[in-house]
Scaffold this motif. Structure first.
Motif, PDB file in Angstrom:
ATOM      1  N   CYS A 143       0.843  -1.192   0.000  1.00  0.00           N
ATOM      2  CA  CYS A 143       0.000   0.000   0.000  1.00  0.00           C
ATOM      3  C   CYS A 143       0.884   1.250   0.000  1.00  0.00           C
ATOM      4  O   CYS A 143       1.783   1.378   0.833  1.00  0.00           O
ATOM      5  CB  CYS A 143      -0.906   0.023   1.230  1.00  0.00           C
ATOM      6  N   HIS A 144       0.583   2.176  -0.899  1.00  0.00           N
ATOM      7  CA  HIS A 144       1.381   3.400  -1.040  1.00  0.00           C
ATOM      8  C   HIS A 144       0.521   4.622  -0.735  1.00  0.00           C
ATOM      9  O   HIS A 144      -0.424   4.928  -1.471  1.00  0.00           O
ATOM     10  CB  HIS A 144       1.920   3.519  -2.468  1.00  0.00           C
ATOM     11  N   GLY A 145       0.856   5.329   0.347  1.00  0.00           N
ATOM     12  CA  GLY A 145       0.195   6.590   0.639  1.00  0.00           C
ATOM     13  C   GLY A 145      -1.095   6.442   1.417  1.00  0.00           C
ATOM     14  O   GLY A 145      -1.684   5.362   1.523  1.00  0.00           O
ATOM     15  N   TRP A 146      -1.537   7.571   1.966  1.00  0.00           N
ATOM     16  CA  TRP A 146      -2.658   7.536   2.922  1.00  0.00           C
ATOM     17  C   TRP A 146      -3.987   7.143   2.289  1.00  0.00           C
ATOM     18  O   TRP A 146      -4.881   6.669   2.984  1.00  0.00           O
ATOM     19  CB  TRP A 146      -2.778   8.867   3.648  1.00  0.00           C
ATOM     20  N   MET A 147      -4.165   7.322   0.975  1.00  0.00           N
ATOM     21  CA  MET A 147      -5.425   6.913   0.367  1.00  0.00           C
ATOM     22  C   MET A 147      -5.616   5.398   0.460  1.00  0.00           C
ATOM     23  O   MET A 147      -6.726   4.893   0.365  1.00  0.00           O
ATOM     24  CB  MET A 147      -5.488   7.386  -1.094  1.00  0.00           C
ATOM     25  N   ALA A 148      -4.527   4.660   0.687  1.00  0.00           N
ATOM     26  CA  ALA A 148      -4.598   3.204   0.846  1.00  0.00           C
ATOM     27  C   ALA A 148      -4.524   2.783   2.302  1.00  0.00           C
ATOM     28  O   ALA A 148      -4.414   1.593   2.600  1.00  0.00           O
ATOM     29  CB  ALA A 148      -3.468   2.541   0.060  1.00  0.00           C
ATOM     30  N   PHE A 164      -8.546 -15.531  -0.124  1.00  0.00           N
ATOM     31  CA  PHE A 164      -7.726 -14.696  -1.004  1.00  0.00           C
ATOM     32  C   PHE A 164      -6.748 -13.823  -0.226  1.00  0.00           C
ATOM     33  O   PHE A 164      -5.746 -13.357  -0.775  1.00  0.00           O
ATOM     34  CB  PHE A 164      -8.615 -13.814  -1.888  1.00  0.00           C
ATOM     35  N   PHE A 165      -7.035 -13.573   1.057  1.00  0.00           N
ATOM     36  CA  PHE A 165      -6.195 -12.645   1.826  1.00  0.00           C
ATOM     37  C   PHE A 165      -5.666 -13.226   3.135  1.00  0.00           C
ATOM     38  O   PHE A 165      -4.868 -12.578   3.809  1.00  0.00           O
ATOM     39  CB  PHE A 165      -6.989 -11.373   2.138  1.00  0.00           C
ATOM     40  N   ALA A 166      -6.088 -14.426   3.486  1.00  0.00           N
ATOM     41  CA  ALA A 166      -5.740 -14.991   4.795  1.00  0.00           C
ATOM     42  C   ALA A 166      -4.238 -15.062   5.026  1.00  0.00           C
ATOM     43  O   ALA A 166      -3.764 -14.885   6.157  1.00  0.00           O
ATOM     44  CB  ALA A 166      -6.377 -16.372   4.945  1.00  0.00           C
ATOM     45  N   ASN A 167      -3.477 -15.301   3.982  1.00  0.00           N
ATOM     46  CA  ASN A 167      -2.032 -15.464   4.144  1.00  0.00           C
ATOM     47  C   ASN A 167      -1.221 -14.300   3.573  1.00  0.00           C
ATOM     48  O   ASN A 167       0.006 -14.354   3.532  1.00  0.00           O
ATOM     49  CB  ASN A 167      -1.579 -16.763   3.469  1.00  0.00           C
ATOM     50  N   ALA A 168      -1.908 -13.260   3.135  1.00  0.00           N
ATOM     51  CA  ALA A 168      -1.212 -12.126   2.520  1.00  0.00           C
ATOM     52  C   ALA A 168      -0.464 -11.306   3.567  1.00  0.00           C
ATOM     53  O   ALA A 168      -0.963 -11.072   4.666  1.00  0.00           O
ATOM     54  CB  ALA A 168      -2.204 -11.243   1.783  1.00  0.00           C
ATOM     55  N   LYS A 169       0.736 -10.887   3.219  1.00  0.00           N
ATOM     56  CA  LYS A 169       1.511  -9.974   4.044  1.00  0.00           C
ATOM     57  C   LYS A 169       1.273  -8.547   3.555  1.00  0.00           C
ATOM     58  O   LYS A 169       1.227  -8.305   2.345  1.00  0.00           O
ATOM     59  CB  LYS A 169       3.008 -10.300   3.962  1.00  0.00           C
ATOM     60  N   ILE A 170       1.114  -7.617   4.503  1.00  0.00           N
ATOM     61  CA  ILE A 170       0.823  -6.229   4.152  1.00  0.00           C
ATOM     62  C   ILE A 170       2.060  -5.369   4.364  1.00  0.00           C
ATOM     63  O   ILE A 170       2.695  -5.421   5.424  1.00  0.00           O
ATOM     64  CB  ILE A 170      -0.326  -5.659   5.006  1.00  0.00           C
ATOM     65  N   VAL A 171       2.395  -4.586   3.351  1.00  0.00           N
ATOM     66  CA  VAL A 171       3.479  -3.608   3.441  1.00  0.00           C
ATOM     67  C   VAL A 171       2.863  -2.223   3.275  1.00  0.00           C
ATOM     68  O   VAL A 171       2.056  -2.005   2.362  1.00  0.00           O
ATOM     69  CB  VAL A 171       4.539  -3.830   2.345  1.00  0.00           C
ATOM     70  N   TYR A 172       3.244  -1.302   4.152  1.00  0.00           N
ATOM     71  CA  TYR A 172       2.719   0.062   4.051  1.00  0.00           C
ATOM     72  C   TYR A 172       3.867   1.033   3.860  1.00  0.00           C
ATOM     73  O   TYR A 172       4.808   1.058   4.665  1.00  0.00           O
ATOM     74  CB  TYR A 172       1.925   0.430   5.306  1.00  0.00           C
ATOM     75  N   SER A 173       3.812   1.819   2.791  1.00  0.00           N
ATOM     76  CA  SER A 173       4.823   2.842   2.528  1.00  0.00           C
ATOM     77  C   SER A 173       4.290   4.205   2.946  1.00  0.00           C
ATOM     78  O   SER A 173       3.200   4.608   2.516  1.00  0.00           O
ATOM     79  CB  SER A 173       5.191   2.874   1.045  1.00  0.00           C
ATOM     80  N   VAL A 174       5.054   4.895   3.780  1.00  0.00           N
ATOM     81  CA  VAL A 174       4.679   6.229   4.262  1.00  0.00           C
ATOM     82  C   VAL A 174       5.467   7.269   3.482  1.00  0.00           C
ATOM     83  O   VAL A 174       6.691   7.174   3.355  1.00  0.00           O
ATOM     84  CB  VAL A 174       4.976   6.387   5.766  1.00  0.00           C
ATOM     85  N   TYR A 175       4.751   8.280   2.984  1.00  0.00           N
ATOM     86  CA  TYR A 175       5.374   9.334   2.191  1.00  0.00           C
ATOM     87  C   TYR A 175       5.177  10.702   2.845  1.00  0.00           C
ATOM     88  O   TYR A 175       4.339  10.872   3.745  1.00  0.00           O
ATOM     89  CB  TYR A 175       4.771   9.361   0.781  1.00  0.00           C
ATOM     90  N   ILE A 225       7.692   0.693   5.022  1.00  0.00           N
ATOM     91  CA  ILE A 225       8.763   1.299   4.237  1.00  0.00           C
ATOM     92  C   ILE A 225       8.687   2.817   4.382  1.00  0.00           C
ATOM     93  O   ILE A 225       7.605   3.404   4.277  1.00  0.00           O
ATOM     94  CB  ILE A 225       8.663   0.914   2.753  1.00  0.00           C
ATOM     95  N   GLN A 226       9.811   3.436   4.628  1.00  0.00           N
ATOM     96  CA  GLN A 226       9.900   4.892   4.620  1.00  0.00           C
ATOM     97  C   GLN A 226      10.045   5.314   3.167  1.00  0.00           C
ATOM     98  O   GLN A 226      11.117   5.238   2.577  1.00  0.00           O
ATOM     99  CB  GLN A 226      11.087   5.373   5.456  1.00  0.00           C
ATOM    100  N   GLY A 227       8.948   5.773   2.573  1.00  0.00           N
ATOM    101  CA  GLY A 227       8.941   6.059   1.143  1.00  0.00           C
ATOM    102  C   GLY A 227       9.594   7.371   0.759  1.00  0.00           C
ATOM    103  O   GLY A 227      10.056   7.520  -0.375  1.00  0.00           O
ATOM    104  N   SER A 228       9.616   8.338   1.676  1.00  0.00           N
ATOM    105  CA  SER A 228      10.226   9.640   1.421  1.00  0.00           C
ATOM    106  C   SER A 228      11.432   9.826   2.327  1.00  0.00           C
ATOM    107  O   SER A 228      11.484   9.267   3.434  1.00  0.00           O
ATOM    108  CB  SER A 228       9.228  10.779   1.670  1.00  0.00           C
ATOM    109  N   GLU A 229      12.364  10.633   1.891  1.00  0.00           N
ATOM    110  CA  GLU A 229      13.559  10.870   2.698  1.00  0.00           C
ATOM    111  C   GLU A 229      13.204  11.499   4.029  1.00  0.00           C
ATOM    112  O   GLU A 229      13.809  11.210   5.057  1.00  0.00           O
ATOM    113  CB  GLU A 229      14.540  11.749   1.926  1.00  0.00           C
ATOM    114  N   SER A 230      12.172  12.359   4.028  1.00  0.00           N
ATOM    115  CA  SER A 230      11.698  12.990   5.256  1.00  0.00           C
ATOM    116  C   SER A 230      10.203  12.741   5.388  1.00  0.00           C
ATOM    117  O   SER A 230       9.433  13.050   4.466  1.00  0.00           O
ATOM    118  CB  SER A 230      11.974  14.501   5.216  1.00  0.00           C
TER     119      SER A 230
END
Length: 269
Positions: A143-148, A164-175, A225-230
């Motif tokens: 997922c990328h960004g707050w809309m997600a 379909f989702f029971a075993n899915a791993k979630i990654v969230y990128s903050v920008y 994930i830290q998507g932005s440098e700051s």
């Protein structure tokens, strides 16, 4: 068997102007696909996207479902387009009320739309329901960004028993793309579904600031994930203290290899 990565992002170039999120969301899926993984990519169909120029068309077999947001039915419309150079399809979540206005998240005066929280929840639920209709089982949902940001709790709680989702791993990128208008405490009622208890939403029970919403997404993700440098310091501290797998900001010149290795780490490879 190739790992399956589902990308859920609030913007992709060239459908929207180039930005940190839009550019990464265009380049990363292609690169990961070329490395041998299978991908699907979703974004909202904002009204400023030119359907004719970008050759969007509705996928009738995926459209037509109604989703209830804040006790009101909203029709889910799915469109698709192809980025030919990348051999990559993009699925668009559309709705007459939420995504037909000729803007993204603010009006012509720069004022944020009062229903951005509704749009955020509709987008996340729309993606999950469409992936089910595609009968595609992701190994990782990135997922990328707050809309997600509503997707992690929905996937981990409301859809946790769905095969379909029971075993899915979630990654969230903050920008570094925060919203300024604080969502009201009605956000709890908008996210709430069977499987989500009131205590699961404590982080946004009083209000939904950018930091609060980001923390909620991190809480129900497996990796961050830290998507932005700051980025927002409060959110960064929360991510680092969460005991989740964490990938710091990566140099844009060689981030793809780091992301691919991070995916493999998440999958235990």
């Amino acid at each position: 068997m190739a790992a399956k990565i589902l990308y859920v992002t609030q913007e992709i170039f060239p459908y929207l102007p180039a930005s940190e999120v839009a550019t990464l969301s265009r380049e990363l899926p292609q690169a990961i696909q070329e490395m041998g993984k299978e991908i699907r990519t979703f974004m909202p169909r904002y009204g400023c996207i030119n359907e004719r120029r970008n050759q969007l068309h509705e996928v009738i077999r995926l459209s037509g479902m109604n989703l209830i947001i804040d006790d009101t039915d909203h029709q889910l419309i799915i469109k698709v387009a192809s980025i030919q150079a990348a051999r990559m399809q993009v699925y668009f979540i559309d709705n007459e009320e939420y995504f037909r206005r000729k803007a993204i998240v603010t009006d012509e005066n720069g004022v944020e739309f009062a229903d951005n929280d509704d749009r955020m929840v509709f987008f996340a639920r729309g993606v999950l329901e469409t992936v089910k209709k595609l009968r595609w089982t992701p190994d990782i949902i990135h997922c990328h960004g707050w809309m997600a940001a509503a997707l992690p709790i929905l996937a981990k709680k409301a859809y946790r028993e769905d095969p379909f989702f029971a075993n899915a791993k979630i990654v969230y990128s903050v920008y570094d793309n925060p919203f300024q208008q604080v969502f009201s405490n009605k956000l709890v009622d908008k996210i709430k579904m069977d499987g989500i208890a009131p205590e699961d939403l404590t982080l946004v029970a009083k209000q939904g600031s950018f930091a609060d919403v980001s923390k909620l997404a991190i809480e129900y993700s497996d990796a961050v994930i830290q998507g932005s440098e700051s980025i927002n310091q409060e959110v960064l501290d929360y991510a680092k203290n969460s005991q989740k797998l964490f990938l710091p900001y990566q140099d844009p010149q060689n981030y793809v290899t780091s992301y691919n290795q991070f995916y493999d780490q998440i999958l235990g490879k």
